[in-house]
Design an enzyme around this catalytic site. Sequence first.
Site, PDB file in Angstrom:
ATOM      1  N   LYS A 120       0.941  -1.220  -0.234  1.00  0.00           N
ATOM      2  CA  LYS A 120       0.283  -0.287   0.200  1.00  0.00           C
ATOM      3  C   LYS A 120       0.925   1.268   0.093  1.00  0.00           C
ATOM      4  O   LYS A 120       0.236   1.977  -0.167  1.00  0.00           O
ATOM      5  CB  LYS A 120      -1.079   0.367   1.222  1.00  0.00           C
ATOM      6  CG  LYS A 120      -1.998  -1.232   1.122  1.00  0.00           C
ATOM      7  CD  LYS A 120      -3.407  -0.981  -0.166  1.00  0.00           C
ATOM      8  CE  LYS A 120      -4.136  -2.321   0.322  1.00  0.00           C
ATOM      9  NZ  LYS A 120      -4.820  -1.610  -1.107  1.00  0.00           N
ATOM     10  N   SER A 172      -3.588 -12.667   3.499  1.00  0.00           N
ATOM     11  CA  SER A 172      -3.823 -12.032   1.382  1.00  0.00           C
ATOM     12  C   SER A 172      -2.806 -12.768   1.360  1.00  0.00           C
ATOM     13  O   SER A 172      -2.658 -13.396   0.288  1.00  0.00           O
ATOM     14  CB  SER A 172      -3.633 -10.782   1.567  1.00  0.00           C
ATOM     15  OG  SER A 172      -2.811 -10.359   1.714  1.00  0.00           O
TER      16      SER A 172
END
Lengths: 92, 343
Positions: B74, B291
């Site tokens: 991110k 994830s």
Amino acid sequence: MAVRVRVPTPLRRFTGGKDEVPAEGASIRLVLEDLERLHPGIRERLLDDKGEIRRFVNIYLNGDDIRFLESLNSKVKDGDDISIVPAIAGGR
Amino acid sequence: MATTFQSSQRSRADASIAPSLEREVVPVARANSVLELIGNTPLLEITRLVHGKLAPGVRIFAKLEGFNPGGSVKDRAARKMIEVGLSDGSLRPGKTIIDSTSGNTGIALAMVGAAVGYPVELVMAENVSRERKKIIEAYGAKITFSDPMESSDGAILLCRKIIEREPAKYFKPDQYNNEANPLAHFETTGPEIWRQTRGQVTHFVAAMGTSGTLMGTGRYLKSVNPRVQVIGVEPDDAMHGLEGLKHMASSIVPGIYHEKELDSKIAVGTEEAYDMVYTLGHDEGVLVGQSSGAAMIAAIKVAQSIREGCVVTIFPDFGDKYLSTNLWIGWQEWHRKRSAGDR
């Protein structure tokens, strides 16, 4: 024992969109069985093949995580609040 | 507006590829800002876990995004969204960066905000892990808590209310609808993978949250080799525990997500992804978040379906932020079974 169960968004497709539903049972396990009778399909989202609570599901009885009580055997009284919360927001 | 922005950014993206090539050949030894350290993450070949399970001409690589300074993939999107906000004037002195995220984007925005000297305010459900609160606060960001029963929807609504009260005060990056998010990956993640595999990548597999990584990287890889297969990974059910990922059919679909650009999608169960996280730590020495476990399962499925190829996937972060979460509830049992199996 009549309790109310708060249902998270991803499970509301089983409760006709309701965020809170009534259920009955003397323990969390029995309440979940009643929920399945009333809202078929909900049980397998919460419990695995062995009937244990799935790792990513948290169930709170009057605000306490049932994993720190007696898990699915935790006793339930009339009027108790049960909340089902997916563990998506990340722990404690 | 979005289309114009995208096309003008795209041409800038093309122009920026050449200098970044040099940057990788000569690693950054000295940086003027932590923002310069974002990207150029290593690619790790996964070998022990798949030993004997793939055709001899098939290899799997994972890009370890946990090496970014804020600890996740991110960082790339956060930097780009802030950069674009600053360059088009929507973020200017006197404004506060605000968003509703408890996850890696919150951490990345807090870090980037600190590095560029802008205040950051994040709205999140009160039951997020203690590590996250501490990390975000350590970067100097302000946290506003929403009702934990309302989960991320509650945070989104509360964030909207806060902005409505003082709209002129805030800049909201809005990672779900901001084309700067996939653009970050078009400009950095995609070219890095292309160089790191010397153009040999045949399949790109990434889990979808905002879908920014998948869209931007996939778009770049297809622009240099249209035969590259782009595969999205999502949870197998609306009720899941894969933090950061979206079950698209039951979610508000992000504005940056364009399913027609994907070659296929793979659904992964939460519990198999959790088990894969344990396996990756145990067998490869790589401790990652859930994830990454989901991405690994999908990458193996893709790799097992081909006779020859180079499958690249993304491990969005490392696992240290999740040690107090439900991810680890089943580890002891898994370990016990595993030890019994090894004997």
